[in-house]
Write a protein that holds these residues in place. Sequence first.
Motif, PDB file in Angstrom:
ATOM      1  N   LEU A 196       0.847  -1.205   0.000  1.00 25.75           N
ATOM      2  CA  LEU A 196       0.000   0.000   0.000  1.00 25.75           C
ATOM      3  C   LEU A 196       0.882   1.254   0.000  1.00 25.75           C
ATOM      4  O   LEU A 196       0.602   2.229  -0.702  1.00 25.75           O
ATOM      5  CB  LEU A 196      -0.935   0.004   1.213  1.00 25.75           C
ATOM      6  CG  LEU A 196      -1.938  -1.159   1.289  1.00 25.75           C
ATOM      7  CD1 LEU A 196      -2.808  -1.035   2.539  1.00 25.75           C
ATOM      8  CD2 LEU A 196      -2.823  -1.238   0.052  1.00 25.75           C
ATOM      9  N   ASP A 197       1.957   1.202   0.774  1.00 25.83           N
ATOM     10  CA  ASP A 197       2.860   2.346   0.837  1.00 25.83           C
ATOM     11  C   ASP A 197       3.461   2.644  -0.542  1.00 25.83           C
ATOM     12  O   ASP A 197       3.495   3.796  -0.986  1.00 25.83           O
ATOM     13  CB  ASP A 197       3.965   2.048   1.860  1.00 25.83           C
ATOM     14  CG  ASP A 197       4.791   3.277   2.175  1.00 25.83           C
ATOM     15  OD1 ASP A 197       4.209   4.263   2.685  1.00 25.83           O
ATOM     16  OD2 ASP A 197       6.006   3.272   1.895  1.00 25.83           O
ATOM     17  N   LEU A 225      -5.372   1.233  10.106  1.00 27.37           N
ATOM     18  CA  LEU A 225      -5.192   1.795  11.446  1.00 27.37           C
ATOM     19  C   LEU A 225      -4.612   0.791  12.445  1.00 27.37           C
ATOM     20  O   LEU A 225      -4.242   1.160  13.549  1.00 27.37           O
ATOM     21  CB  LEU A 225      -6.527   2.357  11.970  1.00 27.37           C
ATOM     22  CG  LEU A 225      -7.112   3.509  11.149  1.00 27.37           C
ATOM     23  CD1 LEU A 225      -8.398   4.017  11.783  1.00 27.37           C
ATOM     24  CD2 LEU A 225      -6.119   4.663  10.993  1.00 27.37           C
ATOM     25  N   TYR A 226      -4.512  -0.469  12.053  1.00 21.84           N
ATOM     26  CA  TYR A 226      -3.888  -1.480  12.927  1.00 21.84           C
ATOM     27  C   TYR A 226      -2.365  -1.404  12.930  1.00 21.84           C
ATOM     28  O   TYR A 226      -1.709  -2.107  13.705  1.00 21.84           O
ATOM     29  CB  TYR A 226      -4.273  -2.893  12.467  1.00 21.84           C
ATOM     30  CG  TYR A 226      -5.608  -3.381  12.986  1.00 21.84           C
ATOM     31  CD1 TYR A 226      -5.772  -3.686  14.336  1.00 21.84           C
ATOM     32  CD2 TYR A 226      -6.677  -3.560  12.131  1.00 21.84           C
ATOM     33  CE1 TYR A 226      -6.989  -4.151  14.812  1.00 21.84           C
ATOM     34  CE2 TYR A 226      -7.896  -4.022  12.602  1.00 21.84           C
ATOM     35  CZ  TYR A 226      -8.045  -4.314  13.949  1.00 21.84           C
ATOM     36  OH  TYR A 226      -9.245  -4.769  14.410  1.00 21.84           O
ATOM     37  N   LEU A 227      -1.791  -0.625  12.019  1.00 24.64           N
ATOM     38  CA  LEU A 227      -0.343  -0.690  11.778  1.00 24.64           C
ATOM     39  C   LEU A 227       0.502  -0.654  13.063  1.00 24.64           C
ATOM     40  O   LEU A 227       1.390  -1.495  13.241  1.00 24.64           O
ATOM     41  CB  LEU A 227       0.044   0.432  10.813  1.00 24.64           C
ATOM     42  CG  LEU A 227       1.476   0.437  10.305  1.00 24.64           C
ATOM     43  CD1 LEU A 227       1.528   0.826   8.822  1.00 24.64           C
ATOM     44  CD2 LEU A 227       2.336   1.423  11.097  1.00 24.64           C
ATOM     45  N   TYR A 258      -4.425   8.673  -3.690  1.00 27.95           N
ATOM     46  CA  TYR A 258      -5.376   7.652  -3.231  1.00 27.95           C
ATOM     47  C   TYR A 258      -5.072   6.330  -3.926  1.00 27.95           C
ATOM     48  O   TYR A 258      -4.376   6.281  -4.942  1.00 27.95           O
ATOM     49  CB  TYR A 258      -6.821   8.112  -3.532  1.00 27.95           C
ATOM     50  CG  TYR A 258      -7.159   9.367  -2.767  1.00 27.95           C
ATOM     51  CD1 TYR A 258      -7.299   9.330  -1.377  1.00 27.95           C
ATOM     52  CD2 TYR A 258      -7.268  10.594  -3.421  1.00 27.95           C
ATOM     53  CE1 TYR A 258      -7.556  10.488  -0.652  1.00 27.95           C
ATOM     54  CE2 TYR A 258      -7.529  11.757  -2.694  1.00 27.95           C
ATOM     55  CZ  TYR A 258      -7.669  11.696  -1.311  1.00 27.95           C
ATOM     56  OH  TYR A 258      -7.907  12.833  -0.593  1.00 27.95           O
ATOM     57  N   LEU A 259      -5.623   5.245  -3.382  1.00 27.04           N
ATOM     58  CA  LEU A 259      -5.221   3.921  -3.871  1.00 27.04           C
ATOM     59  C   LEU A 259      -5.513   3.719  -5.353  1.00 27.04           C
ATOM     60  O   LEU A 259      -4.721   3.109  -6.064  1.00 27.04           O
ATOM     61  CB  LEU A 259      -5.898   2.827  -3.025  1.00 27.04           C
ATOM     62  CG  LEU A 259      -5.290   2.700  -1.627  1.00 27.04           C
ATOM     63  CD1 LEU A 259      -6.157   1.821  -0.734  1.00 27.04           C
ATOM     64  CD2 LEU A 259      -3.860   2.142  -1.697  1.00 27.04           C
ATOM     65  N   ALA A 260      -6.648   4.230  -5.814  1.00 25.80           N
ATOM     66  CA  ALA A 260      -6.974   4.014  -7.228  1.00 25.80           C
ATOM     67  C   ALA A 260      -6.392   5.099  -8.125  1.00 25.80           C
ATOM     68  O   ALA A 260      -6.450   4.983  -9.346  1.00 25.80           O
ATOM     69  CB  ALA A 260      -8.489   3.933  -7.411  1.00 25.80           C
ATOM     70  N   PRO A 289       5.916   6.010   4.951  1.00 23.96           N
ATOM     71  CA  PRO A 289       5.576   7.439   4.912  1.00 23.96           C
ATOM     72  C   PRO A 289       4.401   7.784   3.979  1.00 23.96           C
ATOM     73  O   PRO A 289       3.645   8.713   4.269  1.00 23.96           O
ATOM     74  CB  PRO A 289       6.876   8.097   4.417  1.00 23.96           C
ATOM     75  CG  PRO A 289       7.669   6.994   3.785  1.00 23.96           C
ATOM     76  CD  PRO A 289       7.274   5.736   4.489  1.00 23.96           C
ATOM     77  N   HIS A 290       4.268   7.031   2.886  1.00 25.94           N
ATOM     78  CA  HIS A 290       3.188   7.373   1.939  1.00 25.94           C
ATOM     79  C   HIS A 290       1.832   6.900   2.485  1.00 25.94           C
ATOM     80  O   HIS A 290       0.811   7.580   2.322  1.00 25.94           O
ATOM     81  CB  HIS A 290       3.481   6.764   0.571  1.00 25.94           C
ATOM     82  CG  HIS A 290       4.898   7.022   0.144  1.00 25.94           C
ATOM     83  ND1 HIS A 290       5.379   8.295  -0.064  1.00 25.94           N
ATOM     84  CD2 HIS A 290       5.950   6.176  -0.051  1.00 25.94           C
ATOM     85  CE1 HIS A 290       6.673   8.226  -0.371  1.00 25.94           C
ATOM     86  NE2 HIS A 290       7.041   6.952  -0.371  1.00 25.94           N
ATOM     87  N   LEU A 291       1.858   5.763   3.138  1.00 24.74           N
ATOM     88  CA  LEU A 291       0.648   5.266   3.790  1.00 24.74           C
ATOM     89  C   LEU A 291       0.260   6.208   4.935  1.00 24.74           C
ATOM     90  O   LEU A 291      -0.922   6.502   5.161  1.00 24.74           O
ATOM     91  CB  LEU A 291       0.932   3.853   4.320  1.00 24.74           C
ATOM     92  CG  LEU A 291      -0.239   3.034   4.841  1.00 24.74           C
ATOM     93  CD1 LEU A 291      -1.318   2.841   3.786  1.00 24.74           C
ATOM     94  CD2 LEU A 291       0.254   1.657   5.322  1.00 24.74           C
ATOM     95  N   ASP A 292       1.257   6.708   5.618  1.00 25.01           N
ATOM     96  CA  ASP A 292       1.025   7.647   6.728  1.00 25.01           C
ATOM     97  C   ASP A 292       0.369   8.931   6.207  1.00 25.01           C
ATOM     98  O   ASP A 292      -0.622   9.418   6.774  1.00 25.01           O
ATOM     99  CB  ASP A 292       2.376   7.947   7.394  1.00 25.01           C
ATOM    100  CG  ASP A 292       2.207   8.680   8.714  1.00 25.01           C
ATOM    101  OD1 ASP A 292       1.129   8.544   9.333  1.00 25.01           O
ATOM    102  OD2 ASP A 292       3.149   9.375   9.137  1.00 25.01           O
ATOM    103  N   ALA A 293       0.921   9.473   5.097  1.00 19.78           N
ATOM    104  CA  ALA A 293       0.354  10.706   4.536  1.00 19.78           C
ATOM    105  C   ALA A 293      -1.089  10.463   4.085  1.00 19.78           C
ATOM    106  O   ALA A 293      -1.981  11.301   4.293  1.00 19.78           O
ATOM    107  CB  ALA A 293       1.210  11.173   3.364  1.00 19.78           C
ATOM    108  N   TRP A 294      -1.324   9.300   3.496  1.00 18.13           N
ATOM    109  CA  TRP A 294      -2.681   8.935   3.027  1.00 18.13           C
ATOM    110  C   TRP A 294      -3.666   8.871   4.197  1.00 18.13           C
ATOM    111  O   TRP A 294      -4.772   9.391   4.132  1.00 18.13           O
ATOM    112  CB  TRP A 294      -2.562   7.588   2.305  1.00 18.13           C
ATOM    113  CG  TRP A 294      -3.819   6.855   1.982  1.00 18.13           C
ATOM    114  CD1 TRP A 294      -4.616   7.018   0.869  1.00 18.13           C
ATOM    115  CD2 TRP A 294      -4.412   5.773   2.732  1.00 18.13           C
ATOM    116  NE1 TRP A 294      -5.656   6.111   0.902  1.00 18.13           N
ATOM    117  CE2 TRP A 294      -5.551   5.343   2.025  1.00 18.13           C
ATOM    118  CE3 TRP A 294      -4.073   5.131   3.927  1.00 18.13           C
ATOM    119  CZ2 TRP A 294      -6.367   4.293   2.478  1.00 18.13           C
ATOM    120  CZ3 TRP A 294      -4.879   4.094   4.383  1.00 18.13           C
ATOM    121  CH2 TRP A 294      -6.012   3.692   3.660  1.00 18.13           C
TER     122      TRP A 294
END
Length: 239
Positions: A151-152, A178-180, A160-162, A191-196
Amino acid sequence: MTNGGNHPPVELYGMASPNVRKITIMLAEIGQPYGFRRIDVFRGGQFEPDFQRLNPNRKVPVLVDYRADKNSPTVIFESAAILIYLAEQSGALLPTSEPARTAVFQWLMIQACNVGPLMGQFNHFAFVAREGNDYAFERYRREAERLYRLLDERLEHRPYLAGEEYSIADVASYPWALYLECHGFEWNAFPHLDAWRHRIAVRPAVEAGLQAVEQAEAADAVAFEAATAQDRDRFFGKI
Ligand SMILES: N[C@@H](CCC(=O)N[C@@H](CS)C(=O)NCC(=O)O)C(=O)O
């Protein structure tokens, strides 16, 4: 499992769990009022005959939509199917043209077929059956890490993912991402997942969707504590 005709236009059967939060977020995104019916899964509510008639798979969420016909509602189970249904009904968060539509489906399927099931198993071996299960714990921990990484990487060059637009793929993925930290990872390694997740967290509908299950969360915690050994064995599929 109807209220004798006296019900809101849409009813959501659920508990405070990521698959249910996807739907409370989506309902808030499209501004659809609904009634929430909590199923006490720790005491076997999902195995009651009335509930099984709604979902033969005996899981939440289930959406019951009375809007088209209040005597013969549309019943949908499986959270990804519910998201697609609500997106198509409302015209929101699912593009109609290609290649954007297929991109949404791809990332929605990654969530529904990979992230959800694998992280569900990781939760089990990390929080419920840690002792004596090092192999399973480590296997699912690595899978969780691989999926967070996927995902990152995906989010490195798009918001966004799409792609450029927020969609049901993001709605489906957010409550699971949010379980990360609970999974023992750090946001700064992704970091990219965090920003998302920060981009998504500020959406009023996301806040409302999470808030909608707060009461259920408290009730679930009480029910889990009160569950007997037999209740727990049934919940974990041992009997
Ligand atoms: N693939 C299903 C998974 C549903 C699911 O696992 N629901 C959990 C809560 S998130 C549940 O009902 N747990 C109770 C049980 O397994 O008995 C979906 O996405 O709707």
